[in-house]
Scaffold this motif. Sequence first.
Motif, PDB file in Angstrom:
ATOM      1  N   PHE A  23     -15.163  63.402  44.926  1.00 27.27           N
ATOM      2  CA  PHE A  23     -15.659  64.733  44.576  1.00 27.27           C
ATOM      3  C   PHE A  23     -15.263  65.722  45.670  1.00 27.27           C
ATOM      4  CE2 PHE A  23     -19.095  67.972  44.809  1.00 27.27           C
ATOM      5  CZ  PHE A  23     -18.815  68.611  43.613  1.00 27.27           C
ATOM      6  N   PRO A  24     -14.111  66.401  45.509  1.00 28.75           N
ATOM      7  CA  PRO A  24     -13.734  67.431  46.484  1.00 28.75           C
ATOM      8  C   PRO A  24     -14.623  68.655  46.303  1.00 28.75           C
ATOM      9  CG  PRO A  24     -11.844  66.646  45.184  1.00 28.75           C
ATOM     10  CD  PRO A  24     -13.087  66.187  44.492  1.00 28.75           C
ATOM     11  N   THR A  25     -15.091  69.214  47.385  1.00 25.92           N
ATOM     12  CA  THR A  25     -15.982  70.366  47.273  1.00 25.92           C
ATOM     13  C   THR A  25     -15.704  71.382  48.364  1.00 25.92           C
ATOM     14  OG1 THR A  25     -18.295  71.108  47.264  1.00 25.92           O
ATOM     15  CG2 THR A  25     -17.780  69.188  48.627  1.00 25.92           C
ATOM     16  N   PHE A  47     -20.936  69.103  40.751  1.00 27.59           N
ATOM     17  CA  PHE A  47     -21.595  67.987  41.418  1.00 27.59           C
ATOM     18  C   PHE A  47     -22.592  67.301  40.494  1.00 27.59           C
ATOM     19  CE2 PHE A  47     -25.117  66.438  44.193  1.00 27.59           C
ATOM     20  CZ  PHE A  47     -24.429  65.394  44.786  1.00 27.59           C
ATOM     21  N   VAL A  48     -23.282  68.089  39.669  1.00 24.48           N
ATOM     22  CA  VAL A  48     -24.217  67.501  38.704  1.00 24.48           C
ATOM     23  C   VAL A  48     -23.463  66.602  37.730  1.00 24.48           C
ATOM     24  CG1 VAL A  48     -25.851  68.002  36.847  1.00 24.48           C
ATOM     25  CG2 VAL A  48     -25.812  69.450  38.902  1.00 24.48           C
ATOM     26  N   MET A 108     -13.836  67.499  39.720  1.00 25.67           N
ATOM     27  CA  MET A 108     -13.661  68.763  40.437  1.00 25.67           C
ATOM     28  C   MET A 108     -14.196  69.923  39.607  1.00 25.67           C
ATOM     29  SD  MET A 108      -9.784  68.447  42.007  1.00 25.67           S
ATOM     30  CE  MET A 108     -10.018  69.838  43.121  1.00 25.67           C
ATOM     31  N   GLY A 109     -14.633  70.950  40.287  1.00 27.76           N
ATOM     32  CA  GLY A 109     -15.076  72.164  39.607  1.00 27.76           C
ATOM     33  C   GLY A 109     -13.954  73.161  39.491  1.00 27.76           C
ATOM     34  N   SER A 124     -12.231  67.842  35.160  1.00 24.38           N
ATOM     35  CA  SER A 124     -12.373  69.213  35.648  1.00 24.38           C
ATOM     36  C   SER A 124     -13.526  69.882  34.915  1.00 24.38           C
ATOM     37  CB  SER A 124     -11.074  69.998  35.442  1.00 24.38           C
ATOM     38  OG  SER A 124     -10.708  70.011  34.082  1.00 24.38           O
ATOM     39  N   VAL A 125     -14.377  70.529  35.687  1.00 21.78           N
ATOM     40  CA  VAL A 125     -15.622  71.073  35.140  1.00 21.78           C
ATOM     41  C   VAL A 125     -15.686  72.583  35.345  1.00 21.78           C
ATOM     42  CG1 VAL A 125     -18.141  70.935  35.166  1.00 21.78           C
ATOM     43  CG2 VAL A 125     -16.768  68.894  35.718  1.00 21.78           C
ATOM     44  N   PRO A 126     -15.650  73.370  34.255  1.00 23.84           N
ATOM     45  CA  PRO A 126     -15.794  74.824  34.392  1.00 23.84           C
ATOM     46  C   PRO A 126     -17.175  75.206  34.909  1.00 23.84           C
ATOM     47  CG  PRO A 126     -14.933  74.227  32.226  1.00 23.84           C
ATOM     48  CD  PRO A 126     -15.424  72.966  32.865  1.00 23.84           C
TER      49      PRO A 126
END
Length: 276
Positions: free
Chosen positions: A6-8, A18-19, A115-116, A145-147
Amino acid sequence: MKKILFPTDFSQAATNAFVHALEFAKTVNGELILLHTFEFPIYDNQFFPENYNVLFETLQLTQFDRFKEELPKLHAIAEERNLNHIKMSHRIMDGHLLFNINRTIKEESIDYIVMGTTGATGWKTFFVGTNTGNVIATVAIPVLSVPLEAKFKKIETIGFTTRFREKDKKALKEVLKFAKKTKAKVKCLYVKTANSDVSAATIKQWEEEFLGESIQFSIIPSEDVQETIMDFILFKYIDVLAMLTYKRNFFVELFKPSLTQKFSNSLAIPVLAIHE
């Protein structure tokens, strides 16, 4: 146990993702490896002969301090969702994001990346950009990938685009494994254009092979592949869209502003990119 990277950058988009990463880890019985990377600005040390090293040490300490400040917030989110049992480890690395991701994949034997991104209206920037888009284009493992607008909800329907190739079949089987863990159904879409070369016999063979699975095939004649996929997401109530990593230009066209503006709310769903 599966390992999920999880790159942040601790942005709002990353925190929202992250959720999803936590829930994904619960579904696949995985652990999270949180990665924060940063790049030092380029200075010509001839102008900073005395304090050059001090400058970089200060910048590095600033990144470490921010990392330490943000981690408790993420652990608090996990606790609020009763997911504090998910194992988490942390890495902070200087250097280019893509290089550090690939290095971590190798060193930690990573299975997935979550990733977001900035969301439906930012898809074009996302796929053309140097971060998540480059990750999808180069890594050999699945990337979710999460918007920003995609708030987590129970996954009931997974969409999967196919061209009925053997490598599509392999990817579909992986999607089905995930679907069974979430008790979701899978809806497959094939957009049949004038240049399509898939035979009716091939489609029938696939339907017979996957008979008994919670899966539905849709073959839609259309010359507009991108808009057909958008309609599919909208009208089939897709919660997650799984796709093989076609050429980057395909994603740019698929999520061009004119289409994403039309379907901005319905397109706020995670996309699982599976390496070809």
